[in-house]
Write a protein that holds these residues in place. Sequence first.
Motif, PDB file in Angstrom:
ATOM      1  N   MET A   1       0.652  -1.179  -0.015  1.00 11.33           N
ATOM      2  CA  MET A   1      -0.089   0.000   0.027  1.00 11.33           C
ATOM      3  C   MET A   1       0.898   1.308   0.037  1.00 11.33           C
ATOM      4  SD  MET A   1      -2.655   1.036   2.991  1.00 11.33           S
ATOM      5  CE  MET A   1      -3.519   2.511   2.877  1.00 11.33           C
ATOM      6  N   GLU A   2       0.836   2.135  -1.142  1.00 13.05           N
ATOM      7  CA  GLU A   2       1.605   3.148  -1.167  1.00 13.05           C
ATOM      8  C   GLU A   2       0.587   4.433  -0.404  1.00 13.05           C
ATOM      9  OE1 GLU A   2       3.117   6.051  -4.722  1.00 13.05           O
ATOM     10  OE2 GLU A   2       4.094   3.954  -4.812  1.00 13.05           O
ATOM     11  N   LEU A   3       1.523   5.190   0.344  1.00 11.96           N
ATOM     12  CA  LEU A   3       0.726   6.380   0.963  1.00 11.96           C
ATOM     13  C   LEU A   3       1.092   7.520   0.125  1.00 11.96           C
ATOM     14  CD1 LEU A   3       2.156   5.853   4.612  1.00 11.96           C
ATOM     15  CD2 LEU A   3      -0.263   5.459   3.709  1.00 11.96           C
ATOM     16  N   THR A   4      -0.034   8.283  -0.066  1.00 12.68           N
ATOM     17  CA  THR A   4       0.285   9.577  -0.742  1.00 12.68           C
ATOM     18  C   THR A   4      -0.044  10.668   0.018  1.00 12.68           C
ATOM     19  OG1 THR A   4      -2.173   9.347  -1.657  1.00 12.68           O
ATOM     20  CG2 THR A   4      -0.526   8.383  -2.941  1.00 12.68           C
ATOM     21  N   CYS A   5       0.604  11.868  -0.076  1.00 15.39           N
ATOM     22  CA  CYS A   5       0.452  13.184   0.218  1.00 15.39           C
ATOM     23  C   CYS A   5      -0.865  13.825   0.232  1.00 15.39           C
ATOM     24  CB  CYS A   5       1.664  13.922  -0.166  1.00 15.39           C
ATOM     25  SG  CYS A   5       1.505  15.565   0.564  1.00 15.39           S
ATOM     26  N   PRO A   6      -1.455  14.178   1.358  1.00 13.92           N
ATOM     27  CA  PRO A   6      -2.932  14.776   1.151  1.00 13.92           C
ATOM     28  C   PRO A   6      -2.890  16.048   0.442  1.00 13.92           C
ATOM     29  CG  PRO A   6      -2.083  14.672   3.458  1.00 13.92           C
ATOM     30  CD  PRO A   6      -0.869  13.971   2.727  1.00 13.92           C
ATOM     31  N   VAL A   7      -1.781  16.797   0.602  1.00  6.22           N
ATOM     32  CA  VAL A   7      -1.566  18.103  -0.073  1.00  6.22           C
ATOM     33  C   VAL A   7      -1.252  18.199  -1.342  1.00  6.22           C
ATOM     34  CG1 VAL A   7      -0.258  20.316   0.002  1.00  6.22           C
ATOM     35  CG2 VAL A   7      -0.549  18.985   2.175  1.00  6.22           C
ATOM     36  N   CYS A   8      -0.224  17.422  -1.915  1.00  5.25           N
ATOM     37  CA  CYS A   8       0.072  17.404  -3.494  1.00  5.25           C
ATOM     38  C   CYS A   8      -0.133  16.019  -4.038  1.00  5.25           C
ATOM     39  CB  CYS A   8       1.602  17.888  -3.678  1.00  5.25           C
ATOM     40  SG  CYS A   8       2.629  16.526  -3.129  1.00  5.25           S
ATOM     41  N   HIS A   9      -0.545  15.055  -3.352  1.00  4.45           N
ATOM     42  CA  HIS A   9      -0.615  13.730  -3.989  1.00  4.45           C
ATOM     43  C   HIS A   9       0.427  12.862  -4.495  1.00  4.45           C
ATOM     44  CE1 HIS A   9      -4.923  14.767  -3.173  1.00  4.45           C
ATOM     45  NE2 HIS A   9      -4.838  15.532  -3.987  1.00  4.45           N
ATOM     46  N   GLY A  10       1.668  13.506  -4.037  1.00  4.29           N
ATOM     47  CA  GLY A  10       2.964  12.780  -4.251  1.00  4.29           C
ATOM     48  C   GLY A  10       3.093  11.525  -3.231  1.00  4.29           C
ATOM     49  N   PRO A  11       4.070  10.735  -3.581  1.00  5.21           N
ATOM     50  CA  PRO A  11       4.311   9.708  -2.935  1.00  5.21           C
ATOM     51  C   PRO A  11       5.159  10.094  -1.398  1.00  5.21           C
ATOM     52  CG  PRO A  11       6.093   9.668  -4.480  1.00  5.21           C
ATOM     53  CD  PRO A  11       4.978  10.546  -4.810  1.00  5.21           C
ATOM     54  N   GLU A  13       7.426   9.170   1.883  1.00  6.63           N
ATOM     55  CA  GLU A  13       8.498   8.184   2.364  1.00  6.63           C
ATOM     56  C   GLU A  13       8.150   7.791   3.707  1.00  6.63           C
ATOM     57  OE1 GLU A  13      12.208   9.750   1.320  1.00  6.63           O
ATOM     58  OE2 GLU A  13      11.797  10.431  -0.678  1.00  6.63           O
ATOM     59  N   GLN A  14       7.858   6.369   4.234  1.00  2.80           N
ATOM     60  CA  GLN A  14       7.691   6.273   5.616  1.00  2.80           C
ATOM     61  C   GLN A  14       8.676   6.018   6.263  1.00  2.80           C
ATOM     62  OE1 GLN A  14       4.709   2.955   5.857  1.00  2.80           O
ATOM     63  NE2 GLN A  14       5.272   2.594   8.179  1.00  2.80           N
ATOM     64  N   GLN A  15       8.790   6.714   7.584  1.00  6.62           N
ATOM     65  CA  GLN A  15       9.978   6.489   8.566  1.00  6.62           C
ATOM     66  C   GLN A  15       9.412   6.236   9.831  1.00  6.62           C
ATOM     67  OE1 GLN A  15      11.224  10.568   7.672  1.00  6.62           O
ATOM     68  NE2 GLN A  15      12.282   9.942   5.482  1.00  6.62           N
ATOM     69  N   GLY A  16       9.157   4.866  10.160  1.00  6.27           N
ATOM     70  CA  GLY A  16       8.544   4.616  11.480  1.00  6.27           C
ATOM     71  C   GLY A  16       6.946   5.056  11.397  1.00  6.27           C
ATOM     72  N   ASP A  17       6.680   5.815  12.447  1.00  9.60           N
ATOM     73  CA  ASP A  17       5.242   6.537  12.613  1.00  9.60           C
ATOM     74  C   ASP A  17       5.176   7.896  11.830  1.00  9.60           C
ATOM     75  OD1 ASP A  17       6.711   7.836  14.373  1.00  9.60           O
ATOM     76  OD2 ASP A  17       5.142   7.730  15.965  1.00  9.60           O
ATOM     77  N   LYS A  18       6.260   8.339  10.994  1.00  8.14           N
ATOM     78  CA  LYS A  18       6.155   9.522  10.339  1.00  8.14           C
ATOM     79  C   LYS A  18       6.307   9.430   8.841  1.00  8.14           C
ATOM     80  CE  LYS A  18       7.078  12.369  13.956  1.00  8.14           C
ATOM     81  NZ  LYS A  18       5.857  12.135  15.146  1.00  8.14           N
ATOM     82  N   ALA A  19       5.805  10.138   8.089  1.00  7.23           N
ATOM     83  CA  ALA A  19       5.955  10.170   6.658  1.00  7.23           C
ATOM     84  C   ALA A  19       6.659  11.469   6.134  1.00  7.23           C
ATOM     85  CB  ALA A  19       4.810   9.746   6.202  1.00  7.23           C
ATOM     86  N   HIS A  20       7.287  11.502   5.024  1.00  5.19           N
ATOM     87  CA  HIS A  20       7.716  12.703   4.535  1.00  5.19           C
ATOM     88  C   HIS A  20       7.455  12.815   3.102  1.00  5.19           C
ATOM     89  CE1 HIS A  20      10.396  16.092   3.769  1.00  5.19           C
ATOM     90  NE2 HIS A  20      11.124  15.412   2.731  1.00  5.19           N
ATOM     91  N   CYS A  21       7.057  13.930   2.531  1.00  3.15           N
ATOM     92  CA  CYS A  21       6.757  14.204   1.068  1.00  3.15           C
ATOM     93  C   CYS A  21       7.876  15.074   0.497  1.00  3.15           C
ATOM     94  CB  CYS A  21       5.419  14.945   0.891  1.00  3.15           C
ATOM     95  SG  CYS A  21       5.321  15.244  -0.935  1.00  3.15           S
ATOM     96  N   ALA A  22       8.567  14.317  -0.437  1.00  4.64           N
ATOM     97  CA  ALA A  22       9.886  14.924  -1.092  1.00  4.64           C
ATOM     98  C   ALA A  22       9.324  16.297  -1.932  1.00  4.64           C
ATOM     99  CB  ALA A  22      10.762  14.105  -1.664  1.00  4.64           C
ATOM    100  N   LYS A  23       8.248  15.753  -2.571  1.00  2.36           N
ATOM    101  CA  LYS A  23       7.752  16.926  -3.599  1.00  2.36           C
ATOM    102  C   LYS A  23       7.285  18.206  -2.792  1.00  2.36           C
ATOM    103  CE  LYS A  23       4.321  16.872  -7.522  1.00  2.36           C
ATOM    104  NZ  LYS A  23       3.071  16.232  -8.042  1.00  2.36           N
ATOM    105  N   CYS A  24       6.589  18.037  -1.695  1.00  2.51           N
ATOM    106  CA  CYS A  24       6.030  19.445  -1.071  1.00  2.51           C
ATOM    107  C   CYS A  24       6.812  19.795   0.194  1.00  2.51           C
ATOM    108  CB  CYS A  24       4.631  19.509  -1.024  1.00  2.51           C
ATOM    109  SG  CYS A  24       4.049  18.375   0.241  1.00  2.51           S
ATOM    110  N   SER A  25       7.983  18.827   0.506  1.00  2.00           N
ATOM    111  CA  SER A  25       8.571  19.058   1.796  1.00  2.00           C
ATOM    112  C   SER A  25       7.767  19.170   2.922  1.00  2.00           C
ATOM    113  CB  SER A  25       9.519  20.486   1.560  1.00  2.00           C
ATOM    114  OG  SER A  25      10.520  20.183   0.536  1.00  2.00           O
ATOM    115  N   GLN A  26       6.671  18.642   3.179  1.00  5.98           N
ATOM    116  CA  GLN A  26       6.021  18.363   4.142  1.00  5.98           C
ATOM    117  C   GLN A  26       6.479  17.102   5.227  1.00  5.98           C
ATOM    118  OE1 GLN A  26       2.380  19.911   4.753  1.00  5.98           O
ATOM    119  NE2 GLN A  26       2.322  21.478   2.877  1.00  5.98           N
ATOM    120  N   ASP A  27       6.084  17.165   6.423  1.00  5.35           N
ATOM    121  CA  ASP A  27       6.126  15.825   7.240  1.00  5.35           C
ATOM    122  C   ASP A  27       4.673  15.809   7.596  1.00  5.35           C
ATOM    123  OD1 ASP A  27       8.927  15.387   7.014  1.00  5.35           O
ATOM    124  OD2 ASP A  27       9.281  16.949   8.395  1.00  5.35           O
ATOM    125  N   PHE A  28       4.474  14.306   7.823  1.00 10.15           N
ATOM    126  CA  PHE A  28       3.100  13.965   8.607  1.00 10.15           C
ATOM    127  C   PHE A  28       3.315  12.945   9.450  1.00 10.15           C
ATOM    128  CE2 PHE A  28       2.460  15.577   4.320  1.00 10.15           C
ATOM    129  CZ  PHE A  28       1.556  16.402   4.219  1.00 10.15           C
TER     130      PHE A  28
END
Length: 73
Positions: A1-11, A13-28
């Motif tokens: 299951m690939e997670l997508t950014c809720p802001v820009c819909h880019g992929p 990158e899961q890092q434990g219980d956090k995720a980072h969007c390289a496209k819009c530089s946001q952390d979730f």
Amino acid sequence: MELTCPVCHGPLEQQGDKAHCAKCSQDFTLTALCPDCHKPLEVLKACGAVDYFCQNGHGLISKKRVEFVVATQ
């Protein structure tokens, strides 16, 4: 299951219980859900290991079966 950014819909990158969007530089923050009842799991951390437990009767859940979703802020 690939997670997508809720802001820009880019992929994401899961890092434990956090995720980072390289496209819009946001952390979730990610929430781990039970694959059977889709309710949040309790995260158990001990000696460097991470396990997931469903308090709704499904017991320990394999990391391979956990559903991760982007937490709503």
